[in-house]
Design a protein around this motif. Structure first.
Motif, PDB file in Angstrom:
ATOM      1  N   ALA A 194       0.820  -1.212   0.000  1.00 36.51           N
ATOM      2  CA  ALA A 194       0.000   0.000   0.000  1.00 36.51           C
ATOM      3  C   ALA A 194       0.852   1.259   0.000  1.00 36.51           C
ATOM      4  O   ALA A 194       0.419   2.296  -0.477  1.00 36.51           O
ATOM      5  N   ALA A 195       2.056   1.194   0.551  1.00 34.13           N
ATOM      6  CA  ALA A 195       2.906   2.384   0.618  1.00 34.13           C
ATOM      7  C   ALA A 195       4.336   2.003   0.282  1.00 34.13           C
ATOM      8  O   ALA A 195       5.190   1.917   1.157  1.00 34.13           O
ATOM      9  N   PRO A 196       4.618   1.743  -1.012  1.00 29.32           N
ATOM     10  CA  PRO A 196       5.908   1.179  -1.384  1.00 29.32           C
ATOM     11  C   PRO A 196       7.097   2.092  -1.108  1.00 29.32           C
ATOM     12  O   PRO A 196       8.216   1.610  -1.019  1.00 29.32           O
ATOM     13  N   THR A 197       6.879   3.395  -0.968  1.00 33.45           N
ATOM     14  CA  THR A 197       8.019   4.279  -0.743  1.00 33.45           C
ATOM     15  C   THR A 197       8.058   4.802   0.684  1.00 33.45           C
ATOM     16  O   THR A 197       8.858   5.668   1.002  1.00 33.45           O
ATOM     17  N   ASP A 198       7.190   4.327   1.550  1.00 31.09           N
ATOM     18  CA  ASP A 198       7.174   4.767   2.942  1.00 31.09           C
ATOM     19  C   ASP A 198       8.383   4.183   3.664  1.00 31.09           C
ATOM     20  O   ASP A 198       8.426   2.977   3.931  1.00 31.09           O
ATOM     21  N   PRO A 199       9.393   4.982   4.018  1.00 30.22           N
ATOM     22  CA  PRO A 199      10.638   4.450   4.606  1.00 30.22           C
ATOM     23  C   PRO A 199      10.399   3.682   5.905  1.00 30.22           C
ATOM     24  O   PRO A 199      10.982   2.635   6.127  1.00 30.22           O
ATOM     25  N   LYS A 200       9.521   4.207   6.752  1.00 32.98           N
ATOM     26  CA  LYS A 200       9.294   3.569   8.044  1.00 32.98           C
ATOM     27  C   LYS A 200       8.684   2.185   7.871  1.00 32.98           C
ATOM     28  O   LYS A 200       9.127   1.209   8.482  1.00 32.98           O
ATOM     29  N   LYS A 201       7.669   2.077   7.034  1.00 28.94           N
ATOM     30  CA  LYS A 201       7.012   0.793   6.833  1.00 28.94           C
ATOM     31  C   LYS A 201       7.935  -0.206   6.133  1.00 28.94           C
ATOM     32  O   LYS A 201       7.923  -1.395   6.436  1.00 28.94           O
ATOM     33  N   LEU A 202       8.716   0.289   5.203  1.00 31.23           N
ATOM     34  CA  LEU A 202       9.632  -0.594   4.499  1.00 31.23           C
ATOM     35  C   LEU A 202      10.711  -1.117   5.443  1.00 31.23           C
ATOM     36  O   LEU A 202      11.046  -2.307   5.438  1.00 31.23           O
ATOM     37  N   ALA A 216       9.656   0.786  -4.373  1.00 31.39           N
ATOM     38  CA  ALA A 216      10.422   1.591  -5.334  1.00 31.39           C
ATOM     39  C   ALA A 216      11.693   2.048  -4.631  1.00 31.39           C
ATOM     40  O   ALA A 216      11.642   2.836  -3.692  1.00 31.39           O
ATOM     41  N   LEU A 217      12.827   1.521  -5.060  1.00 34.16           N
ATOM     42  CA  LEU A 217      14.094   1.790  -4.384  1.00 34.16           C
ATOM     43  C   LEU A 217      15.171   2.171  -5.381  1.00 34.16           C
ATOM     44  O   LEU A 217      15.237   1.620  -6.480  1.00 34.16           O
ATOM     45  N   GLY A 218      16.044   3.082  -4.980  1.00 28.15           N
ATOM     46  CA  GLY A 218      17.277   3.286  -5.722  1.00 28.15           C
ATOM     47  C   GLY A 218      18.332   2.372  -5.138  1.00 28.15           C
ATOM     48  O   GLY A 218      18.182   1.852  -4.024  1.00 28.15           O
ATOM     49  N   GLU A 219      19.409   2.159  -5.861  1.00 31.93           N
ATOM     50  CA  GLU A 219      20.443   1.236  -5.385  1.00 31.93           C
ATOM     51  C   GLU A 219      21.048   1.692  -4.073  1.00 31.93           C
ATOM     52  O   GLU A 219      21.270   0.898  -3.157  1.00 31.93           O
ATOM     53  N   ALA A 220      21.315   2.996  -3.951  1.00 30.61           N
ATOM     54  CA  ALA A 220      21.931   3.514  -2.732  1.00 30.61           C
ATOM     55  C   ALA A 220      20.991   3.338  -1.542  1.00 30.61           C
ATOM     56  O   ALA A 220      21.419   2.976  -0.437  1.00 30.61           O
ATOM     57  N   ARG A 221      19.711   3.561  -1.753  1.00 28.69           N
ATOM     58  CA  ARG A 221      18.741   3.433  -0.663  1.00 28.69           C
ATOM     59  C   ARG A 221      18.634   1.985  -0.195  1.00 28.69           C
ATOM     60  O   ARG A 221      18.555   1.713   1.003  1.00 28.69           O
ATOM     61  N   ALA A 222      18.629   1.049  -1.115  1.00 31.54           N
ATOM     62  CA  ALA A 222      18.575  -0.362  -0.738  1.00 31.54           C
ATOM     63  C   ALA A 222      19.803  -0.728   0.085  1.00 31.54           C
ATOM     64  O   ALA A 222      19.694  -1.417   1.108  1.00 31.54           O
ATOM     65  N   ALA A 223      20.968  -0.272  -0.354  1.00 30.72           N
ATOM     66  CA  ALA A 223      22.203  -0.572   0.377  1.00 30.72           C
ATOM     67  C   ALA A 223      22.162   0.011   1.777  1.00 30.72           C
ATOM     68  O   ALA A 223      22.604  -0.614   2.743  1.00 30.72           O
ATOM     69  N   ASP A 224      21.623   1.228   1.915  1.00 29.50           N
ATOM     70  CA  ASP A 224      21.526   1.863   3.232  1.00 29.50           C
ATOM     71  C   ASP A 224      20.587   1.088   4.158  1.00 29.50           C
ATOM     72  O   ASP A 224      20.867   0.916   5.346  1.00 29.50           O
ATOM     73  N   LEU A 225      19.462   0.634   3.610  1.00 28.60           N
ATOM     74  CA  LEU A 225      18.504  -0.132   4.409  1.00 28.60           C
ATOM     75  C   LEU A 225      19.138  -1.417   4.938  1.00 28.60           C
ATOM     76  O   LEU A 225      18.992  -1.769   6.114  1.00 28.60           O
ATOM     77  N   VAL A 226      19.835  -2.120   4.055  1.00 25.92           N
ATOM     78  CA  VAL A 226      20.456  -3.388   4.447  1.00 25.92           C
ATOM     79  C   VAL A 226      21.566  -3.147   5.462  1.00 25.92           C
ATOM     80  O   VAL A 226      21.685  -3.872   6.463  1.00 25.92           O
ATOM     81  N   ALA A 227      22.386  -2.123   5.225  1.00 28.13           N
ATOM     82  CA  ALA A 227      23.487  -1.821   6.139  1.00 28.13           C
ATOM     83  C   ALA A 227      22.958  -1.452   7.522  1.00 28.13           C
ATOM     84  O   ALA A 227      23.500  -1.884   8.550  1.00 28.13           O
ATOM     85  N   ALA A 228      21.892  -0.671   7.565  1.00 23.84           N
ATOM     86  CA  ALA A 228      21.318  -0.257   8.848  1.00 23.84           C
ATOM     87  C   ALA A 228      20.752  -1.458   9.600  1.00 23.84           C
ATOM     88  O   ALA A 228      20.931  -1.591  10.817  1.00 23.84           O
ATOM     89  N   LEU A 229      20.073  -2.349   8.889  1.00 21.55           N
ATOM     90  CA  LEU A 229      19.499  -3.528   9.538  1.00 21.55           C
ATOM     91  C   LEU A 229      20.595  -4.455  10.042  1.00 21.55           C
ATOM     92  O   LEU A 229      20.513  -4.982  11.167  1.00 21.55           O
TER      93      LEU A 229
END
Length: 203
Positions: free
Chosen positions: A22-30, A70-83
């Motif tokens: 429902a909210a593919p770009t919502d950072p918190k939910k993702l 909907a993700l850019g490459e840098a954003r995906a990398a940041d999400l994974v690194a943070a987790l």
């Protein structure tokens, strides 16, 4: 876990739930969805940081390909690194503990130093950390080879009489394919059952 059960889990648990759709770009939910997915994985399987990071990255890519996010490459990398960093701080990811556990399990089954080192490398464990884990575990390579022979019923645990030279060479080759040195393999397959069990502390 080579041929790995965790890969099957990854395919089954691939589709995100409704809030992310429902909210593919919502950072918190993702972030929360990825966190739940990563936590569920680590409740079932152990992993190195590198293996876990790769798994989470591939999951995000598949979600994106399917149109869930909907993700850019840098954003995906940041999400994974943070987790990965978060789970490391919580103690859910511990490469030293992961390596020690893998080494202990593999040695009980009669794995060679080489086979263990290659397996840890495939799981993303640093080479120096792998060497330290193997050395700290302390199993002698001869003991490991004897454990392997006992599991495979070769060498001192073969059924029947000692084979001819070709038969012995086949047993030595079996040990060599497991990463044991040829000279060690030859010494092991020539041991009597009594001597082998004494080395293993069976008698």
């Amino acid at each position: 876990m080579s041929g790995n059960r965790d890969d099957g889990w990854d395919r089954i648990a691939d589709a995100p739930d409704a809030p992310v759709r429902a909210a593919p770009t919502d950072p918190k939910k993702l972030r929360e969805k990825l966190r739940r997915s990563g936590f569920a994985y680590l409740q079932r399987y152990s992993a190195s940081e590198a293996h876990f990071s790769g798994l989470m990255d591939r999951k995000l890519r598949r979600w994106e390909t399917a149109g869930y996010v909907a993700l850019g490459e840098a954003r995906a990398a940041d999400l994974v690194a943070a987790l990965t960093s978060e789970f490391r701080e919580l103690g859910l990811l511990d490469d030293a503990g992961f390596a020690a556990s893998r080494v202990a399990s593999a040695r009980r089954k009669g794995a060679s130093r080489l086979k263990i080192a290659l397996g840890l490398r495939a799981k993303g464990v640093d080479g120096e950390l792998a060497r330290t884990a193997i050395e700290d575990e302390g199993t002698d390579e001869t003991v490991a080879a004897l454990r392997f022979c006992r599991r495979r019923r070769i060498g001192p645990w073969r059924r029947g009489e000692r084979p001819d030279r070709d038969g012995l060479n086949r047993e030595i080759a079996t040990l060599a394919r497991q990463g044991f040195a040829t000279q060690l393999g030859r010494a092991v397959v020539l041991l009597s059952r009594e001597d082998a069990e004494e080395k293993l502390g069976v008698i």
